[in-house]
Design a protein around this motif. Structure first.
Motif, PDB file in Angstrom:
ATOM      1  N   MET A   1     -10.723  -1.064  -2.683  1.00  0.00           N
ATOM      2  CA  MET A   1     -10.290   0.304  -3.012  1.00  0.00           C
ATOM      3  C   MET A   1     -11.237   1.324  -2.367  1.00  0.00           C
ATOM      4  SD  MET A   1     -10.014   2.036  -6.756  1.00  0.00           S
ATOM      5  CE  MET A   1      -9.216   0.581  -7.438  1.00  0.00           C
ATOM      6  N   ASP A   2     -10.675   2.383  -1.798  1.00  0.00           N
ATOM      7  CA  ASP A   2     -11.514   3.397  -1.155  1.00  0.00           C
ATOM      8  C   ASP A   2     -12.354   4.125  -2.203  1.00  0.00           C
ATOM      9  OD1 ASP A   2     -10.035   2.600   0.956  1.00  0.00           O
ATOM     10  OD2 ASP A   2      -9.166   4.560   1.404  1.00  0.00           O
ATOM     11  N   VAL A   3     -13.598   4.409  -1.826  1.00  0.00           N
ATOM     12  CA  VAL A   3     -14.460   5.150  -2.753  1.00  0.00           C
ATOM     13  C   VAL A   3     -14.934   6.450  -2.111  1.00  0.00           C
ATOM     14  CG1 VAL A   3     -15.298   3.123  -4.023  1.00  0.00           C
ATOM     15  CG2 VAL A   3     -16.561   3.942  -2.027  1.00  0.00           C
ATOM     16  N   ALA A   4     -15.216   7.420  -2.963  1.00  0.00           N
ATOM     17  CA  ALA A   4     -15.780   8.697  -2.542  1.00  0.00           C
ATOM     18  C   ALA A   4     -17.031   8.951  -3.379  1.00  0.00           C
ATOM     19  CB  ALA A   4     -14.764   9.813  -2.754  1.00  0.00           C
ATOM     20  N   PHE A   5     -17.847   9.894  -2.924  1.00  0.00           N
ATOM     21  CA  PHE A   5     -19.064  10.253  -3.664  1.00  0.00           C
ATOM     22  C   PHE A   5     -18.858  11.655  -4.228  1.00  0.00           C
ATOM     23  CE2 PHE A   5     -23.371  11.947  -4.021  1.00  0.00           C
ATOM     24  CZ  PHE A   5     -24.043  10.898  -4.624  1.00  0.00           C
ATOM     25  N   VAL A   6     -18.840  11.769  -5.549  1.00  0.00           N
ATOM     26  CA  VAL A   6     -18.718  13.094  -6.194  1.00  0.00           C
ATOM     27  C   VAL A   6     -19.630  13.169  -7.409  1.00  0.00           C
ATOM     28  CG1 VAL A   6     -16.436  14.053  -5.633  1.00  0.00           C
ATOM     29  CG2 VAL A   6     -16.620  12.245  -7.329  1.00  0.00           C
ATOM     30  N   LEU A  84     -19.872   4.069   3.961  1.00  0.00           N
ATOM     31  CA  LEU A  84     -19.269   3.216   5.002  1.00  0.00           C
ATOM     32  C   LEU A  84     -19.391   1.750   4.605  1.00  0.00           C
ATOM     33  CD1 LEU A  84     -20.543   5.096   8.180  1.00  0.00           C
ATOM     34  CD2 LEU A  84     -18.204   5.066   7.278  1.00  0.00           C
ATOM     35  N   GLN A  85     -20.513   1.396   4.029  1.00  0.00           N
ATOM     36  CA  GLN A  85     -20.689  -0.002   3.615  1.00  0.00           C
ATOM     37  C   GLN A  85     -19.764  -0.344   2.453  1.00  0.00           C
ATOM     38  OE1 GLN A  85     -25.008  -0.162   3.173  1.00  0.00           O
ATOM     39  NE2 GLN A  85     -25.150  -1.206   5.152  1.00  0.00           N
ATOM     40  N   ARG A  86     -19.561   0.606   1.567  1.00  0.00           N
ATOM     41  CA  ARG A  86     -18.682   0.335   0.426  1.00  0.00           C
ATOM     42  C   ARG A  86     -17.216   0.262   0.842  1.00  0.00           C
ATOM     43  NH1 ARG A  86     -20.317   1.692  -5.084  1.00  0.00           N
ATOM     44  NH2 ARG A  86     -22.577   1.950  -5.154  1.00  0.00           N
ATOM     45  N   ASN A  87     -16.819   1.135   1.799  1.00  0.00           N
ATOM     46  CA  ASN A  87     -15.401   1.159   2.189  1.00  0.00           C
ATOM     47  C   ASN A  87     -15.032   0.068   3.186  1.00  0.00           C
ATOM     48  OD1 ASN A  87     -13.915   3.291   0.750  1.00  0.00           O
ATOM     49  ND2 ASN A  87     -15.468   4.637   1.617  1.00  0.00           N
ATOM     50  N   GLN A  88     -16.017  -0.387   3.944  1.00  0.00           N
ATOM     51  CA  GLN A  88     -15.769  -1.498   4.877  1.00  0.00           C
ATOM     52  C   GLN A  88     -14.619  -1.232   5.847  1.00  0.00           C
ATOM     53  OE1 GLN A  88     -17.200  -5.145   4.748  1.00  0.00           O
ATOM     54  NE2 GLN A  88     -18.873  -3.811   4.146  1.00  0.00           N
ATOM     55  N   PHE A  89     -14.507   0.013   6.349  1.00  0.00           N
ATOM     56  CA  PHE A  89     -13.486   0.280   7.371  1.00  0.00           C
ATOM     57  C   PHE A  89     -13.989  -0.286   8.692  1.00  0.00           C
ATOM     58  CE2 PHE A  89     -12.902   4.379   4.814  1.00  0.00           C
ATOM     59  CZ  PHE A  89     -11.844   3.875   4.073  1.00  0.00           C
ATOM     60  N   PRO A 304     -24.700  -1.650   9.351  1.00  0.00           N
ATOM     61  CA  PRO A 304     -24.161  -3.010   9.351  1.00  0.00           C
ATOM     62  C   PRO A 304     -23.183  -3.165   8.189  1.00  0.00           C
ATOM     63  CG  PRO A 304     -26.573  -2.972   9.245  1.00  0.00           C
ATOM     64  CD  PRO A 304     -26.111  -1.584   9.015  1.00  0.00           C
ATOM     65  N   LEU A 305     -22.070  -3.832   8.438  1.00  0.00           N
ATOM     66  CA  LEU A 305     -21.058  -3.929   7.373  1.00  0.00           C
ATOM     67  C   LEU A 305     -21.163  -5.219   6.585  1.00  0.00           C
ATOM     68  CD1 LEU A 305     -17.913  -2.363   9.061  1.00  0.00           C
ATOM     69  CD2 LEU A 305     -19.552  -1.336   7.499  1.00  0.00           C
ATOM     70  N   LYS A 306     -21.928  -6.178   7.087  1.00  0.00           N
ATOM     71  CA  LYS A 306     -21.943  -7.498   6.422  1.00  0.00           C
ATOM     72  C   LYS A 306     -22.985  -7.603   5.322  1.00  0.00           C
ATOM     73  CE  LYS A 306     -19.719 -10.681   9.514  1.00  0.00           C
ATOM     74  NZ  LYS A 306     -19.973 -10.646  10.959  1.00  0.00           N
ATOM     75  N   THR A 307     -23.730  -6.505   5.068  1.00  0.00           N
ATOM     76  CA  THR A 307     -24.861  -6.628   4.137  1.00  0.00           C
ATOM     77  C   THR A 307     -24.417  -6.749   2.689  1.00  0.00           C
ATOM     78  OG1 THR A 307     -25.019  -4.258   4.077  1.00  0.00           O
ATOM     79  CG2 THR A 307     -26.501  -5.397   5.601  1.00  0.00           C
ATOM     80  N   LEU A 308     -23.167  -6.318   2.388  1.00  0.00           N
ATOM     81  CA  LEU A 308     -22.767  -6.321   0.977  1.00  0.00           C
ATOM     82  C   LEU A 308     -22.384  -7.700   0.478  1.00  0.00           C
ATOM     83  CD1 LEU A 308     -20.711  -3.043   0.435  1.00  0.00           C
ATOM     84  CD2 LEU A 308     -23.100  -3.520  -0.036  1.00  0.00           C
TER      85      LEU A 308
END
Ligand code: PMP
Length: 308
Positions: A1-6, A84-89, A304-308
């Motif tokens: 699921m897409d996340v935003a920071f608010v 970017l790491q959380r959304n993994q696009f 880097p996207l693989k860290t999660l």
């Protein structure tokens, strides 16, 4: 699921909502950035392009509007990496940070006791914004905002009504984008991108007192033209009719990247095809944003996207 920071936390995009009385919504009292992150599949990472410069500019925009960011420079960059790491696009991605007046009250004044300014950030995949084959532009009948109206060097949300009017009228008339003149009648820029021309081997672009946004891509292109191609640069007022007789015209910006302009109000520019300087700059820019030129690696924040 897409996340935003608010409001200081990452939440699902669907929960990232604002009160309808929010000052920024009522009066446009917010400043923003548009930042691109480029996908490099071979390394499974995204490169955020010139993150530090974008966040310095948003802090300057905030200062002009008397807004106080709850996040400092390092914090905003860190949030950008994290979103970017959380959304993994795994594709080129656009980041939209906003510092906004979060008070829920009527009245435009910016400075009141207990005023509250917030930072938010969302990200979404972004493909090509303009075609790279050659754009047909029109001179807009709308004029660019003046420093003493809504400062053009600040990216103020409300100021983009100006952009929307110019871009929409151009689109309705069948053009790809608009060129906006300033109050003096000189060329300011495109609807949301800076403009450069090539005349007799010199790259010419309006200066920062011509009511332009002080573009980060503009700075990038001037650096590349000078350092890599040895092309002389002139920053000076540009007349409308210089466009018609230029050898080349290009637009540059975060969304536009480097895009050749081949017609303006049915005048062919140069040969009517993308010119050699523009093509070299497009090629260099493409190499820089993908990390192929080590001397410009300092402009890139690797995610880097693989860290999660
Ligand atoms: N002018 C305007 C009005 C813009 O909105 C943009 C996009 N930010 C630009 C120019 C290009 O600036 P940059 O290269 O920093 O994206």
């Amino acid at each position: 699921m897409d996340v935003a920071f608010v409001r200081g936390a990452f939440v699902p995009l669907s929960e990232a909502t604002l009160d309808i009385r929010t000052h920024a919504f009522l009066y446009g009292t917010a400043v923003f950035e548009g930042i691109k992150a480029y996908w490099v599949p071979a390394e499974d990472l995204l490169y955020i392009f010139r993150a530090e410069d974008h966040y310095k500019r948003i802090l300057n925009s905030a200062k002009i509007l008397r807004l106080h960011s709850p996040q400092d420079l390092a914090g905003m960059i860190q949030r950008s990496v994290e979103i970017l790491q959380r959304n993994q696009f795994r594709t080129n991605t656009y980041l939209r940070p906003i510092i906004y007046k979060a008070d829920t009250r009527i009245g435009p004044v910016l400075v009141v006791p207990d005023t509250r300014d917030e930072f938010l950030l969302f990200a979404e995949p972004m493909g090509a914004y303009l075609n790279k084959e050659g754009l047909h532009l029109t001179i807009s009948s709308w004029r660019r905002l003046d420093d003493n109206m809504i400062p053009a060097r600040a990216k103020v949300n409300g100021a983009y009504v100006n952009t929307a009017l110019a871009k929409t009228d151009a689109a309705l008339a069948g053009f790809d984008d608009a060129i906006v003149l300033n109050q003096d009648g000189h060329v300011a820029e495109g609807s949301a991108m800076n403009l450069m021309i090539v005349r007799n081997g010199t790259l010419i672009t309006p200066g920062i007192t011509d009511n332009i946004l002080e573009g980060i891509t503009r700075d990038t292109i001037m650096t590349l033209a000078s350092a890599e191609l040895g092309i002389p640069i002139e920053k000076r007022p540009v007349d409308r009719t210089e466009l018609y007789i230029a050898d080349e015209v290009l637009l540059c910006g975060t969304a536009a990247e480097v895009s050749p302009v081949t017609q303006i109000d049915f005048h062919p520019i140069g040969t009517g095809k993308p010119g050699p300087v523009t093509q070299k700059l497009m090629d260099l820019f493409d190499k820089v944003i993908h990390g192929h030129l080590p001397q410009y690696q300092h402009w890139l924040t690797p995610v880097p996207l693989k860290t999660l």
